[in-house]
Scaffold this active site. Structure first.
Site, PDB file in Angstrom:
ATOM      1  N   GLU A 321       0.811  -1.230   0.000  1.00 32.09           N
ATOM      2  CA  GLU A 321       0.000   0.000   0.000  1.00 32.09           C
ATOM      3  C   GLU A 321       0.835   1.266   0.000  1.00 32.09           C
ATOM      4  O   GLU A 321       0.546   2.209   0.728  1.00 32.09           O
ATOM      5  CB  GLU A 321      -0.949  -0.034   1.216  1.00 32.09           C
ATOM      6  CG  GLU A 321      -1.909  -1.208   1.140  1.00 32.09           C
ATOM      7  CD  GLU A 321      -2.810  -1.315   2.343  1.00 32.09           C
ATOM      8  OE1 GLU A 321      -3.972  -1.676   2.165  1.00 32.09           O
ATOM      9  OE2 GLU A 321      -2.342  -1.057   3.471  1.00 32.09           O
TER      10      GLU A 321
HETATM   11  N1  IFG Z   1      -4.385  -4.151   4.368  1.00 30.68           N
HETATM   12  C1  IFG Z   1      -3.157  -3.610   4.972  1.00 30.68           C
HETATM   13  C2  IFG Z   1      -2.958  -3.861   6.452  1.00 30.68           C
HETATM   14  C3  IFG Z   1      -4.259  -3.911   7.245  1.00 30.68           C
HETATM   15  C4  IFG Z   1      -5.216  -4.865   6.570  1.00 30.68           C
HETATM   16  C5  IFG Z   1      -6.448  -5.074   7.433  1.00 30.68           C
HETATM   17  C6  IFG Z   1      -1.965  -5.557   4.082  1.00 30.68           C
HETATM   18  C7  IFG Z   1      -0.685  -6.123   3.519  1.00 30.68           C
HETATM   19  C8  IFG Z   1      -5.573  -4.297   5.217  1.00 30.68           C
HETATM   20  N2  IFG Z   1      -2.006  -4.212   4.273  1.00 30.68           N
HETATM   21  O1  IFG Z   1      -2.883  -6.294   4.372  1.00 30.68           O
HETATM   22  O2  IFG Z   1      -2.125  -2.826   6.985  1.00 30.68           O
HETATM   23  O3  IFG Z   1      -4.807  -2.634   7.389  1.00 30.68           O
HETATM   24  O4  IFG Z   1      -7.234  -6.141   6.953  1.00 30.68           O
END
Ligand code: IFG
Length: 508
Positions: A321
């Protein structure tokens, strides 16, 4: 062979010459109440035979000095004495170090009326066998273990789970209790998510403000997730985990998810201005300053100190992200940072976005997409990258079970027990053959989790299913749901607050 008359004469004769003592029949073992195969993860090869072994107060555990640690854990669990050598004809559980079948972590468990023999070439294998053995001892009533033989070994070497202690900090005590539980299912890696926008949770000597500011009270989601691991805490966790054959994988998430670090060290931003601390759950708004050498001196300080306190092979550098980082800058960053991990003797491990970097061919990509195609990952795999499977729509145990689940998120969809179980890590992603899959990992993000009770409710029973996907040669939902239903009383006996899924017939 004898006619009735003959038998009568024989009985009279014997009565005359033998003192009429009643020869006590051997203590008839009460019938085993746990079938030999009723184990999670399902063992590879289970051969029941008749009879069984009844544990009594006189039963001892016999183990060589090299296996004393595992033997003591078993002794504590079964409340039995551990000895180096048991006297002959003593009912015993014998742990032996010796070759079984040459496969990593393998063991052979043999049970007959005289006793139990657990054999492995390694203490890791003995530890695995001890987890199986404990599941064969009835949780209540006579402690008779079913007779037969089990030969067992894992499909994948990496069977992991992740605990996010950045959004909400969890204490070393809570983490140790979680290690106790995950290791009962032969989970052997614990990935700790140590930094994020809301907090920094690991002491770094060269950068003290990371924890004095980033780990302070008031950090974390809703400002109630404060705290951090001192180096002593971390080293103690590493040691504790190792005693349960769990390897710790530390993660410092970069170049995104860095707001807490930038609050502590504003020079990590491109304009030198500290951003406001964040206690919300938004993602993708922060980025290290890719063009600044200050950034790489920071990263090297962190990687160096993490590597020196981490005996395990992996340092996870995040990479997810990075929406506030251009793709060109992202690749520049990975080009500088991936070699830093190698420099300090570790294998780089990152969320699957790192696969876009050519330097990632020496790294491990953690696949967290909900898709089953990913050209960048497939290309990296063709170039030598290995993969850990954590598809968000199947393995993210922070997701709600269903719309009524009080805790958890739901962006990746609702995940009931069967959905978390009924998939194959070895064939899940196009272009990622089983030979490129190191194993599985179930991430537990803590935006909505504040206590060990919350962790347990979201982890169990889904993590038991994912542990089976990592260990057992094939999956069988009907078999798993039956074994899981029988396992429930064991969690209850340990005070584990597991989710009583309506998909399972839970034994009382
Ligand atoms: N995606 C984000 C996490 C977390 C997750 C919660 C990944 C690799 C959503 N990144 O998963 O930081 O916020 O379900």
């Amino acid at each position: 062979m004898y006619g009735r008359r003959m038998r009568t004469r024989l009985a009279v004769f014997l009565a005359g010459v033998l003192p009429l003592t009643v020869v006590a029949a051997p203590a008839q073992a009460a019938p085993p109440t746990v079938a030999l195969g009723s184990v999670i993860p399902a063992p590879v090869d289970v051969r029941p035979s008749g009879g069984g072994f009844r544990i009594t107060a006189r039963t001892v555990i016999e183990a060589p000095a090299a296996a004393r640690g595992v033997a003591e854990q078993l002794g504590e669990a079964l409340r039995l004495r551990v000895v180096g050598h048991a006297p002959p004809r003593t009912g015993k559980i014998a742990l032996e170090l010796g070759k079984v079948n040459g496969k990593p972590e393998s063991y052979r468990l043999t049970v007959d009326k005289r006793g139990v023999t657990l054999r492995s070439a390694t203490t890791a294998g003995l530890f695995n066998g001890v987890q199986t053995l404990q599941q064969l001892v009835p949780v209540s009533g006579p402690r008779t273990i079913a007779g037969g033989e089990i030969i067992d070994y894992p499909r994948f070497g990496y069977r992991g789970t992740m605990l996010d202690i950045a959004r909400h900090f969890h204490t070393p005590g809570e983490i140790k209790r979680h290690i106790d539980e995950i290791s009962k299912f032969k989970v052997n890696y614990l990935h700790l998510h140590l930094s994020d926008d809301q907090g920094w949770r690991i002491q770094i000597d060269s950068r003290p403000r990371l924890t004095t500011v980033g780990g302070a009270a008031g950090t974390g989601v809703d400002g109630v997730g404060g705290g951090f691991l001192t180096k002593a805490d971390y080293r103690d966790l590493v040691r504790y985990a190792a005693s349960r054959h769990v390897t710790i994988v530390p993660e410092i998430d970069m170049p995104g998810h860095v707001n807490a670090a930038q609050v502590a060290y504003p020079e990590l931003t491109c304009d030198g201005v500290a951003p406001p601390p964040r206690t919300d759950t938004a993602v993708g708004y922060s980025s290290l300053c890719i063009g600044s050498e200050t950034t790489y001196r920071f990263v090297e300080d962190v990687v160096r100190e993490l590597a020196e306190m981490t005996p395990g092979p992996f340092i996870h550098i995040g990479g997810d992200e990075a929406h506030a980082t251009t793709q060109a800058d992202y690749l520049t960053f990975q080009k500088r940072v991936l070699p830093l991990v190698t420099k300090y003797g570790k294998t780089a491990y990152g969320w699957n976005e790192i696969a876009a970097a050519p330097e990632a061919n020496v790294a491990v990509a953690q696949f967290w997409s909900s898709a089953t195609q990913n050209p960048a990952v497939a290309a990296a795999v063709a170039n030598g990258t290995k993969v850990i499977m954590s598809p968000a729509n199947l393995a993210y145990i922070d997701q709600k079970y269903d719309p009524t689940t009080r805790l958890g998120l739901s962006w990746a969809g609702y995940i009931e027990v069967r959905k978390a179980y009924d998939w194959d890590p070895g064939t899940h992603v196009t272009g990622v053959p089983e030979s490129a899959v190191l194993g599985v990992e179930a991430p537990l993000w803590s935006e909505t989790l504040r206590s060990l009770d919350d962790i347990e409710y979201m982890a169990w029973p889904r993590l038991a299913g994912i542990a089976e996907l990592g260990w057992s040669p094939a999956r069988d939902w009907e078999s798993f749901r039956t074994r899981l239903g029988a396992y429930g009383p064991r969690w209850a006996a340990r005070g584990v607050d597991f989710y009583r899924s309506p998909q399972i017939d839970w034994a009382s």
